[in-house]
Design a protein around this motif. Structure first.
Motif, PDB file in Angstrom:
ATOM      1  N   LYS A   1       1.060  19.524  56.679  1.00  0.00           N
ATOM      2  CA  LYS A   1       1.124  19.556  55.218  1.00  0.00           C
ATOM      3  C   LYS A   1       2.478  19.081  54.686  1.00  0.00           C
ATOM      4  N   VAL A   2       3.319  18.532  55.560  1.00  0.00           N
ATOM      5  CA  VAL A   2       4.647  18.046  55.158  1.00  0.00           C
ATOM      6  C   VAL A   2       4.588  16.541  54.964  1.00  0.00           C
ATOM      7  N   GLY A   3       5.085  16.077  53.831  1.00  0.00           N
ATOM      8  CA  GLY A   3       5.164  14.650  53.565  1.00  0.00           C
ATOM      9  C   GLY A   3       6.602  14.203  53.418  1.00  0.00           C
ATOM     10  N   GLY A   4       6.818  12.904  53.546  1.00  0.00           N
ATOM     11  CA  GLY A   4       8.151  12.334  53.325  1.00  0.00           C
ATOM     12  C   GLY A   4       9.141  12.551  54.439  1.00  0.00           C
ATOM     13  N   ALA A   5       8.682  12.946  55.628  1.00  0.00           N
ATOM     14  CA  ALA A   5       9.607  13.250  56.727  1.00  0.00           C
ATOM     15  C   ALA A   5      10.191  11.966  57.298  1.00  0.00           C
ATOM     16  N   MET A   6      11.496  11.870  57.315  1.00  0.00           N
ATOM     17  CA  MET A   6      12.181  10.726  57.911  1.00  0.00           C
ATOM     18  C   MET A   6      13.537  11.150  58.442  1.00  0.00           C
ATOM     19  N   PHE A   7      14.043  10.374  59.376  1.00  0.00           N
ATOM     20  CA  PHE A   7      15.319  10.671  60.033  1.00  0.00           C
ATOM     21  C   PHE A   7      16.479  10.315  59.116  1.00  0.00           C
ATOM     22  N   ASP A   8      17.445  11.208  59.045  1.00  0.00           N
ATOM     23  CA  ASP A   8      18.649  10.962  58.263  1.00  0.00           C
ATOM     24  C   ASP A   8      19.669  10.252  59.150  1.00  0.00           C
ATOM     25  N   PRO A   9      19.944   8.960  58.912  1.00  0.00           N
ATOM     26  CA  PRO A   9      20.883   8.236  59.774  1.00  0.00           C
ATOM     27  C   PRO A   9      22.312   8.719  59.625  1.00  0.00           C
TER      28      PRO A   9
ATOM     29  N   GLY B   1       3.050   8.860  46.940  1.00  0.00           N
ATOM     30  CA  GLY B   1       2.190   9.968  47.321  1.00  0.00           C
ATOM     31  C   GLY B   1       2.784  11.343  47.121  1.00  0.00           C
ATOM     32  N   ALA B   2       4.049  11.406  46.739  1.00  0.00           N
ATOM     33  CA  ALA B   2       4.701  12.715  46.588  1.00  0.00           C
ATOM     34  C   ALA B   2       4.323  13.369  45.266  1.00  0.00           C
ATOM     35  N   LYS B   3       4.306  14.679  45.291  1.00  0.00           N
ATOM     36  CA  LYS B   3       4.070  15.432  44.066  1.00  0.00           C
ATOM     37  C   LYS B   3       4.930  16.691  44.107  1.00  0.00           C
ATOM     38  N   LYS B   4       5.147  17.261  42.939  1.00  0.00           N
ATOM     39  CA  LYS B   4       5.950  18.467  42.856  1.00  0.00           C
ATOM     40  C   LYS B   4       5.129  19.701  43.198  1.00  0.00           C
TER      41      LYS B   4
ATOM     42  N   VAL C   1      15.838  14.026  56.202  1.00  0.00           N
ATOM     43  CA  VAL C   1      16.399  13.868  54.856  1.00  0.00           C
ATOM     44  C   VAL C   1      15.674  14.906  54.008  1.00  0.00           C
ATOM     45  N   ILE C   2      16.254  16.088  53.912  1.00  0.00           N
ATOM     46  CA  ILE C   2      15.535  17.242  53.373  1.00  0.00           C
ATOM     47  C   ILE C   2      15.085  17.014  51.935  1.00  0.00           C
ATOM     48  N   TYR C   3      15.911  16.349  51.140  1.00  0.00           N
ATOM     49  CA  TYR C   3      15.568  16.191  49.720  1.00  0.00           C
ATOM     50  C   TYR C   3      14.458  15.169  49.480  1.00  0.00           C
ATOM     51  N   LYS C   4      13.942  14.523  50.534  1.00  0.00           N
ATOM     52  CA  LYS C   4      12.810  13.613  50.401  1.00  0.00           C
ATOM     53  C   LYS C   4      11.484  14.279  50.805  1.00  0.00           C
ATOM     54  N   LEU C   5      11.523  15.491  51.344  1.00  0.00           N
ATOM     55  CA  LEU C   5      10.314  16.165  51.803  1.00  0.00           C
ATOM     56  C   LEU C   5       9.467  16.636  50.626  1.00  0.00           C
ATOM     57  N   PHE C   6       8.152  16.685  50.849  1.00  0.00           N
ATOM     58  CA  PHE C   6       7.256  17.218  49.822  1.00  0.00           C
ATOM     59  C   PHE C   6       6.046  17.849  50.491  1.00  0.00           C
ATOM     60  N   VAL C   7       5.323  18.672  49.740  1.00  0.00           N
ATOM     61  CA  VAL C   7       4.115  19.322  50.232  1.00  0.00           C
ATOM     62  C   VAL C   7       2.924  18.426  49.926  1.00  0.00           C
ATOM     63  N   LYS C   8       2.159  18.119  50.962  1.00  0.00           N
ATOM     64  CA  LYS C   8       0.975  17.283  50.769  1.00  0.00           C
ATOM     65  C   LYS C   8      -0.113  18.045  50.037  1.00  0.00           C
ATOM     66  N   ALA C   9      -0.894  17.303  49.277  1.00  0.00           N
ATOM     67  CA  ALA C   9      -2.004  17.911  48.538  1.00  0.00           C
ATOM     68  C   ALA C   9      -3.063  18.428  49.501  1.00  0.00           C
TER      69      ALA C   9
ATOM     70  N   ASP D   1       1.531  29.086  57.789  1.00  0.00           N
ATOM     71  CA  ASP D   1       2.692  28.550  57.073  1.00  0.00           C
ATOM     72  C   ASP D   1       3.398  27.436  57.848  1.00  0.00           C
ATOM     73  N   ASP D   2       3.191  27.405  59.168  1.00  0.00           N
ATOM     74  CA  ASP D   2       3.852  26.365  59.967  1.00  0.00           C
ATOM     75  C   ASP D   2       3.336  24.967  59.638  1.00  0.00           C
ATOM     76  N   GLN D   3       2.214  24.877  58.962  1.00  0.00           N
ATOM     77  CA  GLN D   3       1.742  23.573  58.501  1.00  0.00           C
ATOM     78  C   GLN D   3       2.703  22.959  57.482  1.00  0.00           C
ATOM     79  N   TYR D   4       3.511  23.807  56.846  1.00  0.00           N
ATOM     80  CA  TYR D   4       4.467  23.367  55.823  1.00  0.00           C
ATOM     81  C   TYR D   4       5.897  23.337  56.365  1.00  0.00           C
ATOM     82  N   ALA D   5       6.024  23.399  57.693  1.00  0.00           N
ATOM     83  CA  ALA D   5       7.345  23.549  58.305  1.00  0.00           C
ATOM     84  C   ALA D   5       7.791  22.265  58.999  1.00  0.00           C
ATOM     85  N   PHE D   6       9.089  22.192  59.256  1.00  0.00           N
ATOM     86  CA  PHE D   6       9.651  21.083  60.031  1.00  0.00           C
ATOM     87  C   PHE D   6      10.756  21.621  60.924  1.00  0.00           C
ATOM     88  N   MET D   7      11.023  20.926  62.037  1.00  0.00           N
ATOM     89  CA  MET D   7      12.125  21.305  62.913  1.00  0.00           C
ATOM     90  C   MET D   7      13.404  20.921  62.187  1.00  0.00           C
ATOM     91  N   ALA D   8      14.142  21.924  61.771  1.00  0.00           N
ATOM     92  CA  ALA D   8      15.246  21.680  60.851  1.00  0.00           C
ATOM     93  C   ALA D   8      16.462  21.064  61.516  1.00  0.00           C
TER      94      ALA D   8
END
Length: 594
Positions: free
Chosen positions: A572-580, A67-70, A586-594, A310-317
């Motif tokens: 609007k954030v996709g790919g969010a998962m916990f970095d063990p 489901g990810a896209k650039k 895991v920041i490099y797995k995040l993407f913007v949802k269509a 813009d917070d729709q595209y944000a995550f708690m860093a």
């Protein structure tokens, strides 16, 4: 091992609202089963594992995410800026997390969507070749590696990054490799770094073959795990600005720094010279990342709950959902869908000063008396994490979940058993000076701890300490405290990174992390022996056996919790998962949802 002052490393979970932190870094793994290690994948149970991957596992590109896209911009909201961006000055998980977008090491962790991990070659074609029973390690670089300016990344750049770790201005970084290469904790006395024109004889490079070989003074069968630490990232020989490099590092990863306003914001954009075919670890979907620094966890949580603009595209860093909002988030199905969580690496515990509390039965009585259940309720209940009953955490290969003192059956404490032990020791009414960092959360836990100690026949004396100088005070050999709140996380998933810094008698010093001041010959010898065991499964079993024996025969700590942290992200954030590994997204797995 080098003295590692990791004082502000992993912010606590929802319980403490980010008020205090663990020392050390992080990794991920745990119980061995047919050569794998069950760890935590960031779901609601332990699901992850860590194994050493193959050459095929090390070959890019990274697996695509469904489901990810650039395109688009992902926005990170965090309370603090990155304290260091120079890889050799990074020893803090938050810095390492952003470092994953810029910095590449010989090895790294390939994280699957279930949280399982493989140690693979990052810059290297595989996870390395061990020789001489762990005293030699060789790696070959991949083809096509480039810096952000388009110049080739070479084995000399890899060597330069590691040799920079000896320089006088890189003292914040890890010291494991430096000690292994020189055989000395005073490794800067052996080598001053590459700026005098000299190289370490223990690192051998062959530019034509793209190989780098490490000749270690001591056997280190897990040295390929060591080299996955950000502290050992490559730095271009011709692009090294020494002390200034911290402000403007050269990227070898999928993104580069476009703008950085200290303590306010940082923007990353694509590194056009990063080739995904050289990278089996990282995805790179967003066109850019925009980080905002300053908002504390409560403010960030409220913004993401509102989910507007813009917070729709944000995550708690980095700071997680605070205790004030955790029930709201977990009981609202729509909000809970926009969370990810996991147990923090490492363990929170209370160190018992064995130089002051010399009677084993008194130390055992303290463990029986300690009110884990009451403490966790203050932290937020089961959502705040799991009870800890051992030294090793679930992140460690070999973790056996031993419970020598039956704390899982009586997490509220067993005052009668404690009284019995005190009576046998002739220490009824024993005074216990308990030190803790002043904060709203620990001011609450002190009450239940005081009550539990009184009920068990102790005479508690409470010593709240200023949080800004807390570690400085408890890490003094002559401190006047009997029990001290503390925490530690492993730098990679073996028992060495917990046992050695915390319980090796040779590490006792002002400013060191063996605040239990344990110095027992059989413990010291076991640590030296276990670190040289080449089979990771057998090594894991030996670390677990040492853990159980230490808790039984020495009782140097009171384990408290393996804490859990929840994070919110926008719709609007996709790919969010916990970095063990780093306890963030895991920041490099995040993407913007269509």
């Amino acid at each position: 091992m080098s003295l590692s002052r990791r004082n502000f490393v992993i912010a606590t979970s929802v319980a403490a609202g980010g008020s205090m932190v663990l020392s050390a870094c992080s990794s991920g793994s745990s119980n061995t089963d047919k050569g794998t290690s069950k760890g935590h994948g960031g779901a609601d149970k332990y699901t992850g594992s860590v194994v050493v991957g193959t050459k095929e596992d090390s070959t890019g590109p990274a697996p695509e995410i469904a489901g990810a896209k650039k395109g688009g911009t992902i926005r990170g909201i965090g309370p603090d800026d990155f304290s260091h961006l120079d890889p050799q000055r990074i020893y803090y998980s938050w810095n390492s997390e952003i470092g994953n977008l810029l910095i590449r090491c010989l090895t790294g962790y390939k994280i699957a969507t279930d949280g399982s991990m493989k140690l693979v070659g990052d810059l290297a074609t595989d996870a390395g070749t061990m020789g001489d029973e762990g005293k030699s390690w060789s790696f070959t670089l991949k083809d096509g590696l480039k810096w952000e300016d388009g110049k080739e990344l070479t084995v000399e750049d890899v060597r330069h990054g590691i040799e920079r770790g000896f320089a006088s201005f890189t003292t914040e970084g890890a010291g494991y490799a430096q000690q292994a290469l020189t055989g000395s904790t005073d490794f800067r006395g052996k080598y001053k770094g590459p700026y005098g024109g000299k190289h370490l004889e223990s690192i051998v490079t062959d530019a034509s073959a793209k190989t780098i070989t490490f000749k270690l003074a001591e056997a280190r069968p897990d040295f390929n795990f060591t080299l996955a630490m950000t502290s050992y990232g490559a730095v271009p020989v011709k692009g090294d600005s020494k002390e200034k490099y911290d402000k403007d590092p050269v990227s070898a990863g999928p993104y580069r720094i476009k703008a950085h306003s200290i303590d306010k914001s940082m923007t990353l954009v694509r590194n056009e010279h990063w080739d995904p075919n050289t990278d089996s670890i990282r995805n790179a979907y967003p066109d850019s990342f925009a980080f905002e620094f300053g908002p504390e966890s409560l403010q960030a949580a409220d913004r993401l709950i509102a989910d507007s603009g813009d917070d729709q595209y944000a995550f708690m860093a980095y700071s997680g959902v605070p205790a004030e909002r955790i029930q709201k988030v977990l009981t609202d199905p729509e909000l809970k869908k926009r969370t990810f969580n996991g147990l923090l690496t490492g363990v929170y515990y209370y160190a018992i000063n064995t130089k002051r509390i010399t009677d084993l039965k008194v130390r055992q009585a303290l463990i029986h008396a300690w009110p884990l259940e009451q403490i966790r309720k203050i932290y937020g209940g089961p959502s705040a994490g799991d009870y800890a009953t051992s030294i090793l955490s679930p992140d460690i290969m070999g973790y056996a979940k031993d419970d020598v003192y039956g704390k899982l059956k009586k997490p509220q404490g067993d005052p009668e058993k404690a009284k019995q032990l005190l009576k046998e020791a002739g220490k009824e009414g024993q005074k216990i000076v308990y030190a803790f960092p002043q904060s709203n959360i620990y001011d609450k836990t002190k009450v239940v701890i005081e009550n539990a100690l009184k009920a068990a026949g102790f005479n508690p004396v409470l010593k709240p300490l200023d949080s800004s100088s807390y570690y400085d005070q408890i890490q003094q050999i002559d401190n006047k405290f009997d029990v001290m709140w503390f925490g530690w996380a492993p730098d990679w998933p073996t028992g060495y990174t917990l046992m050695q810094p915390l319980f090796d008698g040779g590490t006792i010093a002002n400013g060191a992390n063996n605040i239990s001041q344990l110095n027992v010959d059989w413990v010291n010898e076991a640590i030296k022996k276990n670190v040289t065991i080449p089979d990771p499964v057998e090594a894991g079993k030996q670390w677990a056996a040492l853990d159980k024996r230490m808790m039984t025969e020495e009782a140097p700590i009171i384990p408290e919790t393996f804490q859990r942290r929840f994070y919110l992200y926008g719709s609007k954030v996709g790919g969010a998962m916990f970095d063990p590994q780093y306890s963030s997204a895991v920041i490099y797995k995040l993407f913007v949802k269509a």
